[in-house]
Motif scaffolding. Structure first.
Motif, PDB file in Angstrom:
ATOM      1  N   UNK A 182       0.836  -1.205   0.000  1.00  0.00           N
ATOM      2  CA  UNK A 182       0.000   0.000   0.000  1.00  0.00           C
ATOM      3  C   UNK A 182       0.870   1.255   0.000  1.00  0.00           C
ATOM      4  N   UNK A 183       0.626   2.110  -0.984  1.00  0.00           N
ATOM      5  CA  UNK A 183       1.328   3.399  -1.082  1.00  0.00           C
ATOM      6  C   UNK A 183       0.325   4.514  -0.840  1.00  0.00           C
ATOM      7  N   UNK A 184       0.610   5.351   0.151  1.00  0.00           N
ATOM      8  CA  UNK A 184      -0.195   6.542   0.407  1.00  0.00           C
ATOM      9  C   UNK A 184       0.500   7.735  -0.236  1.00  0.00           C
ATOM     10  N   UNK A 185      -0.207   8.419  -1.127  1.00  0.00           N
ATOM     11  CA  UNK A 185       0.288   9.643  -1.747  1.00  0.00           C
ATOM     12  C   UNK A 185      -0.324  10.801  -0.965  1.00  0.00           C
ATOM     13  N   UNK A 186       0.509  11.510  -0.220  1.00  0.00           N
ATOM     14  CA  UNK A 186       0.020  12.432   0.801  1.00  0.00           C
ATOM     15  C   UNK A 186       0.383  13.878   0.491  1.00  0.00           C
ATOM     16  N   UNK A 187      -0.585  14.771   0.732  1.00  0.00           N
ATOM     17  CA  UNK A 187      -0.267  16.209   0.743  1.00  0.00           C
ATOM     18  C   UNK A 187      -0.637  16.772   2.112  1.00  0.00           C
ATOM     19  N   UNK A 188       0.036  16.229   3.126  1.00  0.00           N
ATOM     20  CA  UNK A 188      -0.191  16.627   4.514  1.00  0.00           C
ATOM     21  C   UNK A 188       0.993  17.364   5.109  1.00  0.00           C
ATOM     22  N   UNK A 189       2.189  17.165   4.567  1.00  0.00           N
ATOM     23  CA  UNK A 189       3.408  17.712   5.159  1.00  0.00           C
ATOM     24  C   UNK A 189       4.201  16.626   5.846  1.00  0.00           C
ATOM     25  N   UNK A 190       5.508  16.830   5.923  1.00  0.00           N
ATOM     26  CA  UNK A 190       6.419  15.774   6.391  1.00  0.00           C
ATOM     27  C   UNK A 190       6.128  15.338   7.828  1.00  0.00           C
ATOM     28  N   UNK A 191       5.948  16.301   8.741  1.00  0.00           N
ATOM     29  CA  UNK A 191       5.678  15.935  10.138  1.00  0.00           C
ATOM     30  C   UNK A 191       4.387  15.150  10.248  1.00  0.00           C
ATOM     31  N   UNK A 192       3.366  15.565   9.493  1.00  0.00           N
ATOM     32  CA  UNK A 192       2.085  14.843   9.519  1.00  0.00           C
ATOM     33  C   UNK A 192       2.222  13.451   8.916  1.00  0.00           C
ATOM     34  N   UNK A 193       3.090  13.302   7.914  1.00  0.00           N
ATOM     35  CA  UNK A 193       3.333  11.974   7.335  1.00  0.00           C
ATOM     36  C   UNK A 193       3.966  11.040   8.361  1.00  0.00           C
ATOM     37  N   UNK A 194       4.907  11.571   9.124  1.00  0.00           N
ATOM     38  CA  UNK A 194       5.540  10.748  10.158  1.00  0.00           C
ATOM     39  C   UNK A 194       4.520  10.347  11.222  1.00  0.00           C
ATOM     40  N   UNK A 195       3.651  11.286  11.587  1.00  0.00           N
ATOM     41  CA  UNK A 195       2.590  10.969  12.552  1.00  0.00           C
ATOM     42  C   UNK A 195       1.647   9.904  11.993  1.00  0.00           C
ATOM     43  N   UNK A 196       1.316  10.046  10.720  1.00  0.00           N
ATOM     44  CA  UNK A 196       0.426   9.065  10.086  1.00  0.00           C
ATOM     45  C   UNK A 196       1.059   7.674  10.113  1.00  0.00           C
ATOM     46  N   UNK A 197       2.345   7.609   9.805  1.00  0.00           N
ATOM     47  CA  UNK A 197       3.051   6.325   9.813  1.00  0.00           C
ATOM     48  C   UNK A 197       3.034   5.702  11.202  1.00  0.00           C
ATOM     49  N   UNK A 198       3.119   6.553  12.215  1.00  0.00           N
ATOM     50  CA  UNK A 198       3.138   6.054  13.586  1.00  0.00           C
ATOM     51  C   UNK A 198       1.758   5.578  14.034  1.00  0.00           C
ATOM     52  N   UNK A 199       0.712   6.213  13.528  1.00  0.00           N
ATOM     53  CA  UNK A 199      -0.643   5.925  14.018  1.00  0.00           C
ATOM     54  C   UNK A 199      -1.372   4.844  13.225  1.00  0.00           C
ATOM     55  N   UNK A 200      -0.899   4.534  12.016  1.00  0.00           N
ATOM     56  CA  UNK A 200      -1.602   3.572  11.167  1.00  0.00           C
ATOM     57  C   UNK A 200      -0.706   2.378  10.857  1.00  0.00           C
ATOM     58  N   UNK A 201      -1.131   1.210  11.244  1.00  0.00           N
ATOM     59  CA  UNK A 201      -0.411  -0.008  10.900  1.00  0.00           C
ATOM     60  C   UNK A 201      -0.807  -0.443   9.491  1.00  0.00           C
ATOM     61  N   UNK A 202       0.151  -0.993   8.766  1.00  0.00           N
ATOM     62  CA  UNK A 202      -0.168  -1.598   7.487  1.00  0.00           C
ATOM     63  C   UNK A 202       0.118  -0.749   6.270  1.00  0.00           C
ATOM     64  N   UNK A 203       0.622   0.481   6.453  1.00  0.00           N
ATOM     65  CA  UNK A 203       1.043   1.295   5.316  1.00  0.00           C
ATOM     66  C   UNK A 203       2.463   0.890   4.924  1.00  0.00           C
ATOM     67  N   UNK A 204       2.669   0.627   3.656  1.00  0.00           N
ATOM     68  CA  UNK A 204       4.022   0.271   3.211  1.00  0.00           C
ATOM     69  C   UNK A 204       4.880   1.515   3.043  1.00  0.00           C
ATOM     70  N   UNK A 205       4.362   2.489   2.289  1.00  0.00           N
ATOM     71  CA  UNK A 205       5.130   3.679   1.910  1.00  0.00           C
ATOM     72  C   UNK A 205       4.216   4.896   1.945  1.00  0.00           C
TER      73      UNK A 205
END
Length: 578
Positions: free
Chosen positions: A215-238
């Motif tokens: 699973x690839x998430x293409x994000x326009x949230x900002x780098x800090x928010x991407x890191x938070x997302x990675x921490x809060x959601x299991x199962x995202x590859x990239x």
């Protein structure tokens, strides 16, 4: 049952290109040398050539390949000022994107330009937390009937997903954008944005239930928010991100610093970003295990230099240019030793299309001298010990000038600092510099009726937002600059009482702005939507209407009447005490 080999996928990515289609100037330090080289990097033509190289390389290795854009292609250059979304759609199609996510600047002027863009693009636009399910049926420029849009699926509470198959493996790609889009952009009220976190959680769960783990998430949230997302959601590859213009990779040997390594792993998710303005291209090779985890990655963000840059670059020792062909060749050789620099041709069909169909109009503005600037006009968002912006108050003067020229007797002008992008150097000032760099955001100027209390609260709210005074602000771009309006701000006073000595100018006289008084003001359409602390300006009784001119058009109009552009006098430049 046959064994399926591990998935190996080659991905190239860009973000926040902001209509920078041509190469951008850059100054690089030479490794182990006191010299610097001035050249250009990036641009769509070079990006296309390098992407085609990686695409062919993946084909030869029998690997999957993707080319992704993490949002914000609109705004930012003279090309956008002149040609809007049409040029973006045409050139992004020529790049051969597999998918792009929606950026906030795509919505600066509402849904209409996005609808037009969707009609022209050949790739999906991922907007998984944009709910268009209740779009009004009578709109002329609709979104919900555009097949290229992959929005929020309201009934399922998840994102619409693009599925690609590579060598027997399925890869899911979906996108999300900033939750509080209405706070910084202008989506239509009938198409709100919902929680990106909840959308990502629900979408990942659905994909896992279907047995899709890559699973690839293409994000326009900002780098800090991407890191938070990675921490809060299991199962995202990239997560491949944008918005914050973060440059991953070590470019310290070239004098560009080192913020983050290329490819940061956070809670098992690989997070990537590739700076901005088409200056860099991210390229990574990913190996996934059967659980969708990236077990190995290799790649970099790459500076893209021209194969013939030896002819076009200039070499300097910091004091003077070095006009020595051999020294220049040695410098190029030193750059070629860097593993994050790629050399490619600048010529191809994109280069030809830009040169034939778009560049002549840009050249005309580049030769159009509007006025003269005797010395640097400094721009800073929040005032420091040297004072505030010298150019932002002039932008406000121009807004007021344009309104009055059109018969609108406006009392004063208010504008946010973030709407002004750069300082202005001494010398001739061209229309291209104004529309392409100083005021590149194509936003209307509007007039509106406003009470004195609304003005006072808006100024206070904008400054509080800019300096995080008692609130968690959205950035320092909200700081207000004005024309024919001045005030004091005291950050230590209670909320609602921080603005004092609020006055406006009538001919040569300063008068108090009364809370119960009614005034006519001009601002950008962005500011009057109550963005970034300007909430008090958003009122249905304000009778907002367009002046009929954009920010850049207004400043060009104003500057043509002035032989020499000088700073506004201190007692006229908005805040007196801060």
């Amino acid at each position: 049952m046959p064994t399926i080999n591990p998935l190996i996928l080659s991905v190239t990515h860009i973000n926040d290109t902001h209509s920078h289609f041509e190469p951008s100037p850059i100054t690089l330090s030479l490794p182990d040398s006191h010299m610097q080289i001035k050249t250009t990097t990036g641009g769509f033509a070079r990006i296309k050539n390098v992407v085609e190289h990686f695409r062919q390389q993946a084909k030869e290795k029998q690997q999957g390949f993707l080319f992704l854009h993490a949002g914000d292609c609109f705004q930012g250059s003279l090309y956008y000022s002149l040609f809007k979304g049409d040029i973006n759609a045409r050139l992004l199609n020529m790049l051969g994107l597999d998918a792009m996510t929606l950026g906030n600047h795509e919505l600066d002027l509402g849904n209409g330009p996005v609808s037009d863009f969707l009609s022209d693009i050949h790739f999906p636009l991922l907007a998984g937390n944009w709910d268009v399910s209740h779009e009004l049926p009578n709109k002329t420029k609709r979104l919900s009937d555009k097949p290229q849009l992959r929005p929020y699926l309201a009934k399922q509470k998840r994102a619409d997903v693009v599925i690609k198959e590579f060598n027997g493996h399925q890869v899911a790609i979906f996108g999300v954008s900033i939750d509080k889009m209405s706070a910084i952009a202008n989506p239509d009220p009938d198409t709100p944005f919902v929680s990106s976190l909840e959308v990502v959680k629900n979408t990942v769960k659905r994909l896992h239930d279907q047995g899709i783990k890559n699973i690839i998430l293409l994000s326009h949230l900002g780098y800090a928010a991407d890191l938070d997302m990675a921490e809060q959601v299991d199962g995202l590859s990239v997560i491949i991100g944008g918005h914050s213009h973060t440059l991953q990779g070590d470019f310290s040997a070239l004098g560009l610093g080192f913020e983050e390594p290329y490819g940061r792993c956070e809670s098992g998710t690989l997070v990537l970003q590739a700076c901005c303005h088409a200056m860099f291209l991210g390229a990574v090779e990913l190996e996934f295990n059967s659980h969708g985890e990236v077990t190995h990655h290799s790649g970099n963000n790459f500076l893209l230099l021209d194969e013939d840059c030896c002819q076009n670059a200039s070499l300097t020792d910091g004091n003077s240019d070095i006009d020595d062909v051999d020294a220049k060749r040695e410098a190029i050789c030193a750059l070629k030793q860097q593993d994050n620099v790629l050399f490619t041709k600048t010529e191809n069909d994109i280069h030809d299309v830009i040169g034939r169909d778009y560049k002549p109009a840009v050249h005309r503005l580049e030769s159009d001298i509007v006025t003269f600037v005797p010395h640097l006009l400094r721009h800073i968002r929040v005032p420091d010990q040297k004072g505030g912006s010298e150019i932002a108050p002039l932008v406000c003067e121009a807004m007021l000038f344009s309104a009055r020229c059109r018969g609108i007797p406006a009392d004063f002008a208010i504008h946010n600092a973030g709407g002004v992008r750069v300082s202005v150097s001494s010398g001739s000032l061209t229309a291209a510099e104004i529309a392409g760099r100083l005021l590149p955001f194509e936003i209307d100027i509007v007039e509106y009726r406003v009470s004195g209390k609304q003005v006072r609260l808006a100024l206070e709210g904008a400054i509080d937002n800019a300096i995080n005074n008692g609130i968690n602000g959205t950035g320092d771009g909200s700081f207000p600059y004005t024309a024919y309006l001045r005030f004091d701000y005291d950050k230590d006073l209670p909320i609602g009482r921080r603005i004092s000595s609020l006055q406006y100018r009538v001919e040569n006289e300063w008068r108090s702005v009364e809370d119960n008084g009614l005034y006519r003001s001009v601002s950008s359409a962005y500011t009057t939507k109550g963005k970034e602390g300007y909430d008090a300006l958003e009122h249905p009784g304000n009778n907002v209407r367009s002046v009929g001119v954009t920010l850049s058009e207004s400043f060009i109009e104003y500057a043509r009447t002035i032989e020499s552009l000088e700073p506004v006098k201190p007692d006229m430049a908005g805040f007196q005490r801060f």
